[in-house]
Write an enzyme that holds these catalytic residues in place. Structure first.
Site, PDB file in Angstrom:
ATOM      1  N   ASP A  72      41.175 -13.414  44.476  1.00 51.71           N
ATOM      2  CA  ASP A  72      42.376 -12.592  44.508  1.00 51.71           C
ATOM      3  C   ASP A  72      43.350 -13.030  45.606  1.00 51.71           C
ATOM      4  O   ASP A  72      42.940 -13.290  46.743  1.00 51.71           O
ATOM      5  CB  ASP A  72      41.919 -11.150  44.786  1.00 51.71           C
ATOM      6  CG  ASP A  72      43.057 -10.156  44.839  1.00 51.71           C
ATOM      7  OD1 ASP A  72      43.527  -9.742  43.778  1.00 51.71           O
ATOM      8  OD2 ASP A  72      43.479  -9.797  45.960  1.00 51.71           O
ATOM      9  N   GLU A  79      43.946 -16.671  41.744  1.00 57.04           N
ATOM     10  CA  GLU A  79      45.167 -15.931  41.458  1.00 57.04           C
ATOM     11  C   GLU A  79      46.209 -16.312  42.502  1.00 57.04           C
ATOM     12  O   GLU A  79      46.023 -16.065  43.695  1.00 57.04           O
ATOM     13  CB  GLU A  79      44.933 -14.423  41.543  1.00 57.04           C
ATOM     14  CG  GLU A  79      46.192 -13.657  41.146  1.00 57.04           C
ATOM     15  CD  GLU A  79      46.460 -12.381  41.931  1.00 57.04           C
ATOM     16  OE1 GLU A  79      47.142 -11.507  41.384  1.00 57.04           O
ATOM     17  OE2 GLU A  79      46.031 -12.267  43.087  1.00 57.04           O
TER      18      GLU A  79
END
Ligand code: GLC
Length: 675
Positions: A298, A367
């Site tokens: 993330d 990401e």
């Protein structure tokens, strides 16, 4: 009778007499014959004796040196040696010539489950791990093998799990560690892979480390990014949070400001402290030991910041007061800092250690939204010498709704294909828990054609839960807003795309059948847009998704063949998928425009004149035969055309074609080889 040989002697009883033996010249015994000089008596005696089981070794050895035994034996021996060598050489050649098999993360789409919204089994209105386990057959039905589950760590849920209080615990809202272990075991039983979210940039402000850091515990004091600031105007510099406003908050316990690139409840970890790196690496080990198959990393570009803490340059330097959102600054000191890739590559190496067992490959996807700076995204692929992620998420198709035209879609696709390092594996994302659902932003007309694009492009598609049935955004009133980003700015709320999964026409769309609570409202269209109804309808979005995904996985040109542009205009984007040596290829014609279009592909010599539609998003056109000079599509219609060929397009148009790893098909042996 006795047999003498050299110094030793042994008895040959009647029972061991060779039944084939005949006395010669007046009844000489076998013993005499054997004791004779073999050279002299070769023809007259040895020819008459046959070796038999039970003869002593010495006797047999004498027989075996006779030419009639020795020669065939030697021939057999050398034949065996030659055959073994040929086999070894053949095996080496076959191995050397065989292209790599596709890995699990390449052959199946990645399906994203947002656990709050997938399936609630305990009736609290929030989805849970047991709910995911209950619905595993849905993935099998769709022919999906890879499932990414958004965070389910213990969390105060300020950012719905992206604010982690304990990286080694399951939040009670979602279940227990035992539920997790059962889910993982059941997924593995069914041949499914589980990808976890890993959130390295920040923790929750309720994490033990943060509490120890704000009280200046000697070990933890530098676990976060702290600096002196003015308590009444806490802005040590102009850095802004992704959710808006300053990324600094004053902490009265410590009397300093801490950095948070997201919510103030999500303090940024300080990766310049080796202990932080070690803690996070240990957490990766923890989950790998449990058996998870990979991580979605993330917000990685935020992991390091410049230590000098200087102001970032403004996009519009003449308006200092306008610095409020991340788009007002050039993030020279907070995004993608030097050293970031070293950190990520070292984690890749950890995953590699756990990937050594056959069938146990651990996958890593990043990401990172880099907008115009696509080359920054490509860095996450690593270099030819050092591996990093298997791929960074390709978010560029999220821009598709901005301009529905064939040319625009081609540009977006080309942005990735032209910038991706040679030999790497592409991927495509059309939705996730942070972006409006594509069915809403592009419009219902385009739901099916977008799925067709996703499933016929080369590389791994990602499907956000509900996209397989064409779920749309919900309307969320200001009072219903749950997302913290929406509380700051209602138009930035991510609630609309997080509504409960629509399983059936039952209460709460089958998401929670125990009580009448759902954490976000169910979309009002759930009676017609749901899994149960669509399973019964051959022409549904679900049926088409399933068909295309199965086709993609069963057809070599679609999962590992060439991808070649053949046409793009204001409406239509069209490409070929083919594999050298294989006489079956695919033409894909997708109309992203506002009107129907007739596409003339007569200049594509490699295509046959007549083309038969294998599948249209408009069911009534399935099986239609079209002239290649007149391919008619309605707005939002997509066609998959399968055709036979012996002339491939890519050799004549290399500049229009891409392949990650070239392979050719040998029809005589029905195998693939490197070419
Ligand atoms: C990622 C997540 C997003 C979250 C943010 C902060 O971008 O996708 O949902 O809010 O990280 O953790």
């Amino acid at each position: 009778m006795s047999l003498k040989k050299g110094t030793g002697s042994m008895e040959l009883g009647e029972c061991t007499r060779n039944p084939g033996y005949q006395d010669v010249e007046g009844g000489g015994s076998a013993a005499e014959t054997i004791n004779a000089d073999p050279g002299e008596k070769h023809d007259s005696t040895y020819t008459q004796i046959k070796p038999y089981a039970g003869m002593p070794k010495e006797v047999l050895l004498q027989y075996s040196s006779q030419a009639r035994y020795r020669v065939p034996r030697e021939i057999l021996f050398w034949l065996t040696v030659a055959c073994t060598l040929v086999l070894v050489a053949l095996t080496i050649t076959v191995i050397a010539l065989s292209p790599r098999c596709l890995q699990w993360w390449q052959s199946s789409p990645v399906y994203q489950v947002y656990p709050r919204s997938f399936k609630d089994t305990n009736g609290d209105g929030v989805g849970d791990l047991k709910g995911i386990q209950e619905q595993l057959d849905h993935f099998l039905y769709l022919n999906i093998k890879s499932v990414w589950i958004s965070p389910f760590y213990r969390s105060p849920m300020k950012d719905f799990g992206y604010d982690v209080e304990d990286f080694r615990a399951i939040d009670p809202l979602f279940g227990t560690m035992q539920d997790f272990e059962e889910l993982l075991a059941e997924m593995h039983n069914k041949g499914l892979k589980l990808i976890m979210d890993f959130i390295p940039n920040h923790t929750s402000d309720r994490h033990r480390w943060f509490n120890l850091s704000r009280t200046r515990d000697p070990h933890y004091k530098d676990y976060y990014v702290w600096t002196d600031c003015n308590a009444t105007a806490p802005r040590p510099n102009n850095w802004v949070s992704v959710f808006g406003n300053s990324s600094w908050t004053y902490d009265d316990v410590r009397g300093q400001c801490y950095l948070h690139q997201f919510l103030k409840e999500q303090p940024d970890l300080n990766f310049r402290n080796p202990n932080v790196y070690k803690e996070m690496t240990d957490i990766i080990h923890f989950w790998l030991e449990k058996g998870v198959d990979g991580f979605r990393m993330d917000a990685v570009k935020h992991m390091l910041e410049a230590t000098h803490l200087r102001d970032e340059p403004q996009v519009d330097p003449n308006k200092p007061e306008s610095v409020k959102t991340e788009f007002d600054l050039h993030h020279d000191y907070t995004y993608t800092q030097l050293g970031l890739h070293d950190l990520l590559r070292s984690w890749r190496a950890v995953l590699d250690v756990y990937s050594r067992e056959p069938g146990k490959y651990r996958f890593m996807v990043m990401e990172s939204y880099d907008y115009q700076e696509v080359e920054k995204t490509m860095m996450y692929y690593g270099t030819p010498l050092v591996r990093e992620s298997d791929f960074p998420f390709n978010f560029y198709l999220l821009y598709l709704p901005q301009n529905t035209s064939g040319l625009w879609v081609k540009d977006l696709v080309h942005l990735w294909m032209a910038n991706m390092p040679k030999g790497k594996w592409p991927n495509w994302v059309v939705g996730n828990h942070d972006k409006p659902r594509i069915a809403s932003s592009a419009g219902q007309t385009y739901i099916r054609v977008i799925n067709m694009l996703l499933l016929t492009l080369p590389g791994t598609p990602t499907t956000y839960y509900g996209e397989e049935i064409g779920m749309e955004n919900i309307n969320v009133t200001d009072r219903q807003i749950q997302d913290p980003a929406g509380k700051y700015n209602a138009s930035a709320s991510r609630d609309p795309e997080r509504s409960p999964m629509q399983w059936s026409g039952d209460m709460n769309a089958g998401f929670n059948i125990k009580t009448n609570i759902t954490w976000l409202p169910v979309h009002p269209d759930y009676r017609s847009v749901n899994v149960e109804v669509q399973k019964k309808d051959e022409g549904s979005v679900l049926a088409q998704y399933r068909f295309l995904n199965t086709l993609r996985q069963s057809e070599l040109p679609l999962h590992r063949g060439w991808f070649c542009y053949v046409h793009a205009d204001a409406s239509v984007f069209s490409y070929l998928r083919e594999l050298d040596g294989l006489d079956r290829a695919f033409l894909i014609v997708l109309n992203f425009g506002k009107e129907s279009a007739t596409t003339d592909l007569s200049s594509v010599r490699e295509l046959p004149d007549q083309l038969k539609v294998l599948m249209s998003t408009n069911q009534i056109n399935n099986g239609k035969v079209l002239q290649k000079s007149r391919i008619l599509t309605e707005a939002g219609e997509g066609l998959v055309i399968r055709y036979s060929t012996h002339t491939w397009f890519n050799p004549n148009h290399p500049e229009q074609c891409y392949v990650s790893e070239k392979a050719c098909y040998l029809s005589a042996m029905d195998i693939l080889y490197k070419c």
